[in-house]
Design a protein around this motif. Structure first.
Motif, PDB file in Angstrom:
ATOM      1  N   TRP A 128      42.759  44.254  44.777  1.00 54.54           N
ATOM      2  CA  TRP A 128      43.823  43.475  44.153  1.00 54.54           C
ATOM      3  C   TRP A 128      45.160  44.213  44.254  1.00 54.54           C
ATOM      4  O   TRP A 128      46.173  43.627  44.586  1.00 54.54           O
ATOM      5  N   SER A 165      41.114  47.874  43.220  1.00 53.32           N
ATOM      6  CA  SER A 165      41.738  48.493  44.393  1.00 53.32           C
ATOM      7  C   SER A 165      42.144  47.450  45.431  1.00 53.32           C
ATOM      8  O   SER A 165      43.226  47.543  46.025  1.00 53.32           O
ATOM      9  N   SER A 213      38.048  40.212  41.257  1.00 54.60           N
ATOM     10  CA  SER A 213      38.076  41.119  42.398  1.00 54.60           C
ATOM     11  C   SER A 213      38.168  42.556  41.912  1.00 54.60           C
ATOM     12  O   SER A 213      38.459  42.823  40.750  1.00 54.60           O
ATOM     13  N   SER A 214      37.933  43.463  42.825  1.00 53.97           N
ATOM     14  CA  SER A 214      38.020  44.869  42.453  1.00 53.97           C
ATOM     15  C   SER A 214      39.492  45.257  42.316  1.00 53.97           C
ATOM     16  O   SER A 214      40.351  44.747  43.037  1.00 53.97           O
TER      17      SER A 214
END
Length: 117
Positions: A89, A87, A84-85
């Motif tokens: 996360w 931000s 996931s990215s």
């Protein structure tokens, strides 16, 4: 369609009959004083066998269990980091920790964590 509904009705009837039979057959009609009294090596008990249960201890145990479950829910965030990215996360992790800290503050403010009482 008719077959499925008729099988459903038959299953409900069978389970109801089995539950009724189990409830009727499991009832004990004779209450024996000796069997319902506490057993201490064949002697009459010196004091009450039912000790009062500390509600404070139970409350602390439930709070501990809730925090354990929340920690278990936090652990998969570490595994999801590469997928996931950062931000997203970080925002999910901070939100979850914020809810956890607010819950702890509320419990502390309500006096649930005080052992003195």
């Amino acid at each position: 369609m008719l077959l499925i509904s008729s099988l459903g009705v038959i299953l409900i009837i069978i389970t109801t009959v089995v539950m009724m039979l189990a409830a009727l057959l499991s009832k004990k009609s004779i209450v024996d004083r000796e069997k319902s009294s506490p057993f201490e090596c064949g002697f009459d008990p010196k004091s009450s066998s039912r000790l009062p249960f500390s509600l404070r201890f139970f409350l602390i145990a439930v709070i501990f269990l809730i925090f354990d479950v929340e920690i278990v829910l936090l652990l998969p965030l570490i595994v999801l980091l590469p997928y996931s990215s950062p931000s997203v996360w970080l925002s999910v992790g901070i939100f979850f920790l914020l809810v956890l800290i607010l819950g702890l503050y509320h419990e502390w403010n309500q006096g649930a964590l005080d052992w003195a009482h």
